[in-house]
Scaffold this motif. Structure first.
Motif, mmCIF file in Angstrom:
data_model
loop_
_atom_site.group_PDB
_atom_site.id
_atom_site.type_symbol
_atom_site.label_atom_id
_atom_site.label_comp_id
_atom_site.label_asym_id
_atom_site.label_seq_id
_atom_site.Cartn_x
_atom_site.Cartn_y
_atom_site.Cartn_z
ATOM 1 N N LEU A 101 -9.506 -3.377 6.819
ATOM 2 C CA LEU A 101 -8.798 -3.819 5.915
ATOM 3 C C LEU A 101 -9.429 -3.667 4.343
ATOM 4 O O LEU A 101 -10.431 -3.733 4.325
ATOM 5 C CB LEU A 101 -8.596 -5.248 6.126
ATOM 6 N N ASN A 102 -8.542 -3.232 3.371
ATOM 7 C CA ASN A 102 -8.859 -3.161 2.414
ATOM 8 C C ASN A 102 -9.349 -4.428 1.704
ATOM 9 O O ASN A 102 -8.477 -5.374 1.624
ATOM 10 C CB ASN A 102 -7.789 -2.755 1.344
ATOM 11 N N VAL A 104 -9.901 -5.836 -1.220
ATOM 12 C CA VAL A 104 -9.256 -6.169 -2.490
ATOM 13 C C VAL A 104 -7.776 -6.702 -2.548
ATOM 14 O O VAL A 104 -7.394 -7.291 -3.430
ATOM 15 C CB VAL A 104 -9.346 -5.417 -3.874
ATOM 16 N N PHE A 105 -7.110 -6.646 -1.552
ATOM 17 C CA PHE A 105 -5.814 -7.026 -1.440
ATOM 18 C C PHE A 105 -5.613 -8.074 -0.263
ATOM 19 O O PHE A 105 -6.409 -8.135 0.678
ATOM 20 C CB PHE A 105 -4.948 -5.917 -0.898
ATOM 21 N N ASN A 109 -0.137 -8.463 1.244
ATOM 22 C CA ASN A 109 -0.052 -7.178 0.374
ATOM 23 C C ASN A 109 0.101 -6.094 1.321
ATOM 24 O O ASN A 109 0.684 -4.997 1.093
ATOM 25 C CB ASN A 109 -0.977 -7.027 -0.360
ATOM 26 N N GLU A 113 3.007 -3.429 2.430
ATOM 27 C CA GLU A 113 3.120 -2.474 1.956
ATOM 28 C C GLU A 113 3.508 -1.265 3.168
ATOM 29 O O GLU A 113 4.098 -0.276 2.858
ATOM 30 C CB GLU A 113 1.638 -1.720 1.406
ATOM 31 N N ALA A 114 2.769 -1.396 4.522
ATOM 32 C CA ALA A 114 3.035 -0.603 5.377
ATOM 33 C C ALA A 114 4.444 -0.700 5.755
ATOM 34 O O ALA A 114 5.399 0.279 6.234
ATOM 35 C CB ALA A 114 2.194 -0.986 6.537
ATOM 36 N N MET A 145 -1.646 -17.265 5.812
ATOM 37 C CA MET A 145 -2.421 -16.091 5.983
ATOM 38 C C MET A 145 -1.988 -14.929 5.139
ATOM 39 O O MET A 145 -2.932 -14.010 4.844
ATOM 40 C CB MET A 145 -2.527 -15.803 7.502
ATOM 41 N N LYS A 147 -1.457 -15.014 2.199
ATOM 42 C CA LYS A 147 -2.191 -15.016 0.899
ATOM 43 C C LYS A 147 -3.617 -14.937 1.101
ATOM 44 O O LYS A 147 -4.251 -15.108 0.113
ATOM 45 C CB LYS A 147 -1.618 -16.328 0.116
ATOM 46 N N SER A 148 -4.234 -14.868 2.299
ATOM 47 C CA SER A 148 -5.675 -14.555 2.447
ATOM 48 C C SER A 148 -6.264 -13.220 2.169
ATOM 49 O O SER A 148 -5.174 -12.258 2.399
ATOM 50 C CB SER A 148 -5.939 -15.205 3.728
ATOM 51 N N TYR A 149 -7.608 -13.246 1.711
ATOM 52 C CA TYR A 149 -8.010 -12.208 1.642
ATOM 53 C C TYR A 149 -8.826 -11.606 2.935
ATOM 54 O O TYR A 149 -9.232 -12.758 3.519
ATOM 55 C CB TYR A 149 -9.081 -11.995 0.389
ATOM 56 N N PRO B 21 -6.605 -20.468 0.533
ATOM 57 C CA PRO B 21 -7.754 -19.459 0.312
ATOM 58 C C PRO B 21 -7.943 -19.075 -1.226
ATOM 59 O O PRO B 21 -7.065 -18.916 -2.057
ATOM 60 C CB PRO B 21 -7.361 -18.130 1.110
ATOM 61 N N VAL B 24 -9.595 -13.437 -5.083
ATOM 62 C CA VAL B 24 -10.733 -12.861 -5.648
ATOM 63 C C VAL B 24 -10.881 -13.137 -7.061
ATOM 64 O O VAL B 24 -12.071 -13.389 -7.775
ATOM 65 C CB VAL B 24 -10.535 -11.064 -5.509
ATOM 66 N N TYR B 191 -11.043 1.481 5.827
ATOM 67 C CA TYR B 191 -9.471 0.912 5.371
ATOM 68 C C TYR B 191 -9.062 2.219 4.644
ATOM 69 O O TYR B 191 -7.672 2.074 4.757
ATOM 70 C CB TYR B 191 -9.563 -0.159 4.545
ATOM 71 N N LEU B 198 -1.730 5.102 8.329
ATOM 72 C CA LEU B 198 -0.318 4.460 8.133
ATOM 73 C C LEU B 198 0.535 5.361 7.454
ATOM 74 O O LEU B 198 1.750 4.926 7.098
ATOM 75 C CB LEU B 198 -0.664 3.207 7.226
ATOM 76 N N ARG B 204 -1.261 7.557 -3.617
ATOM 77 C CA ARG B 204 -1.097 5.982 -3.630
ATOM 78 C C ARG B 204 -2.597 5.523 -2.938
ATOM 79 O O ARG B 204 -3.174 4.461 -3.322
ATOM 80 C CB ARG B 204 -0.109 5.728 -2.497
ATOM 81 N N ARG B 208 -3.973 3.293 -5.571
ATOM 82 C CA ARG B 208 -3.896 1.973 -5.283
ATOM 83 C C ARG B 208 -4.996 1.435 -4.362
ATOM 84 O O ARG B 208 -4.959 0.194 -4.234
ATOM 85 C CB ARG B 208 -2.340 1.883 -4.472
ATOM 86 N N HIS B 209 -5.592 2.141 -3.534
ATOM 87 C CA HIS B 209 -6.351 1.546 -2.566
ATOM 88 C C HIS B 209 -7.880 2.109 -3.134
ATOM 89 O O HIS B 209 -8.881 1.256 -2.850
ATOM 90 C CB HIS B 209 -6.265 2.251 -1.275
ATOM 91 N N ASN B 213 -10.994 -0.724 -5.876
ATOM 92 C CA ASN B 213 -12.276 -0.920 -5.335
ATOM 93 C C ASN B 213 -13.295 -0.513 -6.122
ATOM 94 O O ASN B 213 -14.508 -0.938 -6.031
ATOM 95 C CB ASN B 213 -12.458 -0.386 -3.800
#
Lengths: 332, 299
Positions: A101-102, A104-105, A109, A113-114, A145, A147-149, B21, B24, B191, B198, B204, B208-209, B213
């Motif tokens: 999982l990325n 930073v998102f 998110n 996206e998917a 969840m 909103k969680s990273y 939570p 960042v 990822y 995906l 993109r 975006r990814h 980072n």
């Protein structure tokens, strides 16, 4: 047939020339079926699955053969059309949930996206559907969840998110590359149960890649055993466990620890290692490690042939027992 | 004893039951705010931007208005005195902030954008594209760039925008290399592979990814870049190759202070612009340090 591989050969460019990683693999996956692919590390299981999605990177390519998915040959499909299939009709979950999982998102998110990519849902509707998917894979308090990273989630939770992401676009085929290897044993069982439930519910076919025969016994209908880039045995899961014919499969079976085993008993192992791709032995590829190897095994490579209805084996001993014995005596 | 107990009690709370939570961004700003010098630096930087934007309202006099008082010492009318042609030093100082801010941020905006795109493209394309782009950056980095800047400025004419352009021209390679390095590492991450599986398109994935980072080192580098550009502009203006009088710049204000008599007898001519350069560069570098710590993923 949902997916049919016909003599697929995948090669990689290296400094020392072209190396064949998967050599002539043929297999079929029916609708709603779960096929297990087993083998040691480096025997080509993962490359087989990555070839189907054409995720081989710059150095790898499918040199020969066809990958028929619902009548289309994925090996020749243009990249743009393949992209619609990736994540749409075929989804994939990876071995390492911690890094898949990325960072930073947020979970929400990445999930939306998917969803937006492969469905008509947008904005709130997509987010609502994402929450529904998280609920479906058993994540508590899915709204929070969203909103969680990723860093605040455990491995098991992340793998659930990955499964939610993979299944959100209702794929016809789910490729799971060692989905439970990186998880705790208790979490493994939960994830396997979840995959089983979702299979029933969504009617997707699953291609399960693993080195864990326990997982195979639990999940698969049909099993393909791979060794050194080739299929060495293919049959249904019951036959495989009752009557494994290839010496390699037999070796894998013997190396599973049993709870009733005597404490002093040492666990069987197959001597040696998978030969390097650049230096395949002559004849049968398993012959240097095989306890039953005869002269013929060193001279001639066996083909994958049916020995019974629905049971294919690549081994002289299983295919021609009389002749193989004769040859063995000659060799001695 | 009570500490141990509270620890045990804290450990019993499942992470899933904790509320909201922390994002960042909030985590980063918390870490940044802990850095006192960086916060002070940020305050000074924001103040400079404010001064630059509102210069016409803040300056007590016109920066170009010549009065009869030449080289007058600070007084109630001219707080920082006047220069050799009788212009108000304080007003010139305030207007010079505009030059510094424009050059600092303009240069960085230009070269960071360009360098980032080049770096992304180079790393993602790989192969011979990458090879050629990297050799071009090598060439740029091997230039004795102060000399080249002097030549280019003298050919194109020393305006504010040539200065921005020329400084940017020699700064993008470092960003390009930085971005390329991060992308090469990030490209291999699971990822990113998961994103491709995906069905995400290449642009993109890249923008975006991968880019978000790779952003942390870019931001830190850009911050230090602002300070470096302001220094370079001051240097060039001091040499007479930068911003031309009558437009005020801290660098060309220092040019007036080249004689021993001014140095000893008229400190109001060279002390204020010198201090401004020092304070600005220091403040921005502190911000950079703070950002580096705040954005460090290892913490």
């Amino acid at each position: 047939m949902l997916l049919e591989l016909k003599d697929m050969k995948t090669v990689f460019k290296t400094d020392r020339g072209e190396v064949t990683s998967v050599d002539g693999v043929s297999l079929r996956v029916g609708k709603g079926e779960t096929i297990g692919i087993v083998g040691e590390s480096g025997c080509g299981k993962s490359v087989t699955s990555l070839s189907i999605m054409r995720l081989l990177g710059k150095s790898g390519r499918i040199k020969e053969g066809e990958i028929l998915f619902m009548g289309q040959d994925l090996a020749k499909l243009p990249e743009a059309e393949l992209r619609l299939i990736r994540g749409g009709d075929i989804a994939m979950i990876f071995q390492e949930p911690m890094t898949s999982l990325n960072p930073v998102f947020t979970i929400g998110n990445q999930l939306t996206e998917a969803i937006q990519l492969h469905t008509d849902l947008r904005g709130k509707a997509a987010a609502g559907y994402a929450v529904q998917m998280l609920e479906k894979v058993g994540i508590p308090r899915p709204e929070a969840m969203m909103k969680s990273y990723p860093h605040s989630l455990s491995g098991g939770m992340r793998q659930r998110v990955m499964i939610a992401m993979a299944l959100s676009c209702k794929p016809k085929l789910l490729i799971a590359d060692e989905p439970t290897t990186a998880l705790d044993v208790t979490i493994q069982a939960q994830i396997l149960n979840l995959m089983k439930e979702l299979r029933e519910e969504m009617g997707a076919s699953i291609m399960l890649i693993t080195h864990d025969l326990g997982v195979i016994a639990e999940m698969a209908d049909k099993v393909v055993v791979m060794y050194a880039g080739q299929v060495v045995e293919e049959t249904d899961v019951f036959t495989l466990f009752e009557q494994p014919l290839h010496p390699y499969t037999q070796g894998l079976m013997k190396s599973i620890p049993h709870i009733e085993a005597e404490a002093e008993e040492t666990l069987a192992s197959i001597p040696g290692a998978v030969p390097p791709l650049t230096n395949m032995p002559k004849g049968c590829r398993f012959q240097p490690r095989c306890a039953f190897a005869a002269a013929r095994c060193q001279a001639e490579a066996p083909a994958l042939l049916p020995v019974q209805e629905g049971h294919d084996v690549r081994c002289w001993m299983a295919q021609e027992p009389e002749q193989w014995k004769v040859r063995k005596e000659e060799a001695v | 004893m009570s500490a141990v107990q509270s620890k045990v009690a804290g450990g019993a709370v499942l992470p899933l039951q904790q509320d909201a939570p922390e994002g960042v961004f909030r985590q980063m700003s918390r870490r940044f705010l802990k850095h006192r010098l960086a916060v002070a630096g940020l305050a000074v930087t924001l103040m400079l931007i404010f001064i630059a934007v509102f210069a016409p309202w803040l300056a007590p006099h016109s920066p170009y208005e010549v009065t009869a008082e030449f080289s007058a010492a600070p007084s109630s009318v001219h707080w920082l005195g006047t220069d050799q042609v009788g212009r108000d030093v304080l007003s010139r100082l305030i207007y010079a902030t505009r030059v510094a801010v424009t050059v600092g941020f303009g240069t960085v905006a230009l070269y960071v954008t360009f360098g980032t795109i080049v770096g992304l493209w180079s790393a993602y394309a790989g192969g011979w594209v990458d090879m050629i782009v990297m050799r071009i950056t090598d060439v740029f980095m091997a230039f004795p760039y102060m000399m080249v800047i002097l030549v280019v400025v003298s050919v194109l004419g020393p305006t504010l925008w040539t200065l921005v352009l020329v400084l940017a021209l020699f700064s993008w390679p470092s960003i390009a290399r930085l971005v390329r390095g991060s992308v090469l590492t990030l490209k291999q991450m699971d990822y990113i592979k998961a994103g491709v599986s995906l069905g995400l398109s290449t642009p993109r994935i890249v923008f975006r990814h991968i880019l978000p980072n790779a952003l942390a080192p870019i931001i830190v580098n850009a911050t230090f870049g602002v300070a470096a550009a302001i220094m370079a502009e001051s240097g060039l203006s001091f040499l007479g190759m930068g911003v031309q009088p009558p437009t005020a710049s801290w660098g060309n204000m220092l040019t007036d202070a080249q004689s021993i008599s001014v140095m000893t007898d008229q400190p109001w001519l060279w002390l204020p612009p010198g201090i401004m350069i020092l304070v600005t560069v220091l403040a921005i570098n502190f911000v950079g340090d703070g950002l580096r710590d705040a954005l460090d993923p290892k913490q």
